[in-house]
Motif scaffolding. Structure first.
Motif, PDB file in Angstrom:
ATOM      1  N   ASP A  11      18.169 -29.197 -10.280  1.00 38.65           N
ATOM      2  CA  ASP A  11      17.042 -29.059 -11.210  1.00 38.65           C
ATOM      3  C   ASP A  11      17.024 -30.003 -12.221  1.00 38.65           C
ATOM      4  N   VAL A  12      17.279 -31.219 -11.742  1.00 42.28           N
ATOM      5  CA  VAL A  12      17.243 -32.819 -12.438  1.00 42.28           C
ATOM      6  C   VAL A  12      16.567 -33.563 -11.740  1.00 42.28           C
ATOM      7  N   THR A  13      15.524 -34.299 -12.285  1.00 44.11           N
ATOM      8  CA  THR A  13      14.642 -35.411 -11.428  1.00 44.11           C
ATOM      9  C   THR A  13      15.182 -36.600 -12.269  1.00 44.11           C
ATOM     10  N   PRO A  14      16.112 -37.409 -11.377  1.00 45.73           N
ATOM     11  CA  PRO A  14      16.556 -38.719 -12.148  1.00 45.73           C
ATOM     12  C   PRO A  14      15.295 -39.666 -12.144  1.00 45.73           C
ATOM     13  N   ALA A  15      15.341 -40.579 -13.094  1.00 52.28           N
ATOM     14  CA  ALA A  15      14.548 -41.847 -13.086  1.00 52.28           C
ATOM     15  C   ALA A  15      14.970 -42.875 -12.026  1.00 52.28           C
ATOM     16  N   LEU A  16      14.165 -43.450 -11.235  1.00 51.14           N
ATOM     17  CA  LEU A  16      14.622 -44.335 -10.293  1.00 51.14           C
ATOM     18  C   LEU A  16      14.263 -45.651 -10.633  1.00 51.14           C
ATOM     19  N   TYR A  17      15.355 -46.491 -10.290  1.00 55.45           N
ATOM     20  CA  TYR A  17      14.990 -47.909 -10.523  1.00 55.45           C
ATOM     21  C   TYR A  17      15.508 -48.727  -9.516  1.00 55.45           C
ATOM     22  N   ASN A  18      14.766 -49.859  -8.839  1.00 55.95           N
ATOM     23  CA  ASN A  18      15.030 -50.393  -7.490  1.00 55.95           C
ATOM     24  C   ASN A  18      15.633 -51.883  -8.305  1.00 55.95           C
ATOM     25  N   ARG A  19      15.176 -52.036  -9.527  1.00 52.30           N
ATOM     26  CA  ARG A  19      15.544 -53.432 -10.112  1.00 52.30           C
ATOM     27  C   ARG A  19      16.212 -53.176 -11.545  1.00 52.30           C
ATOM     28  N   ALA A  20      17.258 -53.918 -11.730  1.00 50.24           N
ATOM     29  CA  ALA A  20      17.919 -53.889 -13.016  1.00 50.24           C
ATOM     30  C   ALA A  20      16.849 -54.337 -14.088  1.00 50.24           C
ATOM     31  N   ASP A  21      15.873 -55.427 -14.011  1.00 45.90           N
ATOM     32  CA  ASP A  21      15.168 -55.882 -14.875  1.00 45.90           C
ATOM     33  C   ASP A  21      14.136 -54.591 -15.304  1.00 45.90           C
ATOM     34  N   SER A  22      13.778 -53.734 -14.464  1.00 45.40           N
ATOM     35  CA  SER A  22      12.717 -52.632 -14.724  1.00 45.40           C
ATOM     36  C   SER A  22      13.510 -51.692 -15.481  1.00 45.40           C
ATOM     37  N   PHE A  23      14.627 -51.457 -15.155  1.00 43.11           N
ATOM     38  CA  PHE A  23      15.646 -50.464 -15.720  1.00 43.11           C
ATOM     39  C   PHE A  23      15.768 -50.941 -17.273  1.00 43.11           C
ATOM     40  N   PHE A  24      16.148 -52.110 -17.361  1.00 43.30           N
ATOM     41  CA  PHE A  24      16.167 -52.541 -18.872  1.00 43.30           C
ATOM     42  C   PHE A  24      15.172 -52.816 -19.740  1.00 43.30           C
ATOM     43  N   ASP A  25      13.890 -52.711 -19.084  1.00 47.52           N
ATOM     44  CA  ASP A  25      12.564 -52.956 -19.787  1.00 47.52           C
ATOM     45  C   ASP A  25      12.095 -51.265 -20.116  1.00 47.52           C
ATOM     46  N   ASP A  26      12.841 -50.344 -19.646  1.00 47.36           N
ATOM     47  CA  ASP A  26      12.502 -49.065 -19.937  1.00 47.36           C
ATOM     48  C   ASP A  26      13.523 -48.403 -20.911  1.00 47.36           C
ATOM     49  N   THR A  27      13.901 -48.702 -21.839  1.00 51.80           N
ATOM     50  CA  THR A  27      14.854 -48.165 -22.788  1.00 51.80           C
ATOM     51  C   THR A  27      15.823 -47.491 -22.197  1.00 51.80           C
ATOM     52  N   PRO A  28      16.962 -48.180 -21.628  1.00 46.45           N
ATOM     53  CA  PRO A  28      18.215 -47.617 -21.008  1.00 46.45           C
ATOM     54  C   PRO A  28      18.812 -46.690 -21.968  1.00 46.45           C
ATOM     55  N   GLU A  29      19.032 -46.876 -23.163  1.00 46.56           N
ATOM     56  CA  GLU A  29      19.926 -46.108 -23.967  1.00 46.56           C
ATOM     57  C   GLU A  29      19.403 -44.515 -23.942  1.00 46.56           C
ATOM     58  N   GLN A  30      18.069 -44.139 -23.290  1.00 49.06           N
ATOM     59  CA  GLN A  30      17.604 -42.926 -23.398  1.00 49.06           C
ATOM     60  C   GLN A  30      18.363 -41.888 -22.462  1.00 49.06           C
ATOM     61  N   PHE A  31      19.262 -42.592 -21.608  1.00 49.96           N
ATOM     62  CA  PHE A  31      19.945 -41.689 -20.408  1.00 49.96           C
ATOM     63  C   PHE A  31      21.400 -41.160 -20.987  1.00 49.96           C
ATOM     64  N   ASP A  32      21.344 -39.879 -20.254  1.00 51.32           N
ATOM     65  CA  ASP A  32      22.580 -39.216 -20.330  1.00 51.32           C
ATOM     66  C   ASP A  32      23.443 -39.553 -19.302  1.00 51.32           C
ATOM     67  N   ALA A  33      23.123 -40.162 -18.206  1.00 47.29           N
ATOM     68  CA  ALA A  33      24.107 -40.642 -17.173  1.00 47.29           C
ATOM     69  C   ALA A  33      23.444 -41.618 -16.382  1.00 47.29           C
ATOM     70  N   TYR A  34      24.476 -42.618 -15.908  1.00 46.07           N
ATOM     71  CA  TYR A  34      23.833 -43.410 -14.923  1.00 46.07           C
ATOM     72  C   TYR A  34      24.699 -43.665 -13.624  1.00 46.07           C
ATOM     73  N   ILE A  35      23.720 -43.756 -12.484  1.00 44.84           N
ATOM     74  CA  ILE A  35      24.419 -43.867 -11.300  1.00 44.84           C
ATOM     75  C   ILE A  35      23.935 -45.166 -10.554  1.00 44.84           C
ATOM     76  N   LEU A  36      24.959 -45.839 -10.283  1.00 42.02           N
ATOM     77  CA  LEU A  36      24.675 -47.329  -9.958  1.00 42.02           C
ATOM     78  C   LEU A  36      25.876 -48.031  -9.030  1.00 42.02           C
ATOM     79  N   GLN A  37      25.568 -49.338  -8.590  1.00 39.55           N
ATOM     80  CA  GLN A  37      26.654 -49.842  -7.889  1.00 39.55           C
ATOM     81  C   GLN A  37      27.713 -50.647  -8.441  1.00 39.55           C
ATOM     82  N   PRO A  38      28.929 -50.914  -8.038  1.00 35.32           N
ATOM     83  CA  PRO A  38      29.792 -51.639  -8.833  1.00 35.32           C
ATOM     84  C   PRO A  38      29.212 -52.976  -9.200  1.00 35.32           C
TER      85      PRO A  38
END
Length: 184
Positions: free
Chosen positions: A25-52
């Motif tokens: 019952d969680v809707t994650p925010a999806l980002y296909n590009r790192a620059d769009s992630f960093f443009d969207d206040t990245p500190e707001q998230f409680d968790a990050y799922i990403l590739q190494p």
């Protein structure tokens, strides 16, 4: 809980979104590009799922948030598991769900432990101590007495069980209070 999924693979993003919505019952925010992630206040998230590779490329941001990261593993190796919980994308759905559930439980435990019921002022003092400010400098910056700074530091030591400046600095960095790119 706010989760960011950052991978260039649209299908992987959508699959993870489906799993999180359906089972947690969680809707994650999806980002296909790192620059769009960093443009969207990245500190707001409680968790990050990403590739190494993204972790390595943006280590200044992600290393201080190590405890909030789950790494996607596209290979059969388990080397990523030593740094952060891994989510092998080749596993079956049940195994993936178990890993995600353990990760969410870990995040819940961390959030309970992270706050330690620190007051906003104690949090400010922790950040300044971690940045290397001396007691007098902290007092001047926060417009409080040195005795008040010492009281806050005593409370931090009692609540966190950490007695050294280096320990407080490490704690603050690893729990996202400061990052290694913060300046004095």
């Amino acid at each position: 809980m706010r989760i960011a999924v950052i991978t260039p693979h649209t299908l992987m993003n959508l699959g993870l979104k489906h799993l999180f919505q359906r089972y947690f019952d969680v809707t994650p925010a999806l980002y296909n590009r790192a620059d769009s992630f960093f443009d969207d206040t990245p500190e707001q998230f409680d968790a990050y799922i990403l590739q190494p590779d993204l972790l390595v490329a943006y280590s200044d941001f992600f290393l201080p948030r190590k405890s909030k990261i789950m790494l996607l593993s596209t290979h059969c190796e388990t080397a990523t598991e030593t740094f952060a919980p891994a989510l092998p994308v080749h596993e079956n759905e049940e195994a993936m769900l178990e890993r995600i559930e353990r990760f969410i439980e870990q995040l819940d435990r961390q959030s309970e432990n992270l706050n330690h019921d620190l007051s906003p002022r104690e949090t400010e003092v922790l950040k300044l101590v971690a940045k290397g400010f001396m007691n007098k400098e902290i007092a001047d910056q926060l417009n409080i007495s040195i005795n008040t700074v010492l009281s806050h530091r005593k409370n931090l030591t009692a609540k966190l069980g950490i007695k050294t400046v280096s320990g407080l600095s490490f704690y603050a960095m690893m729990n996202g209070y400061i990052s290694d790119i913060d300046n004095k």
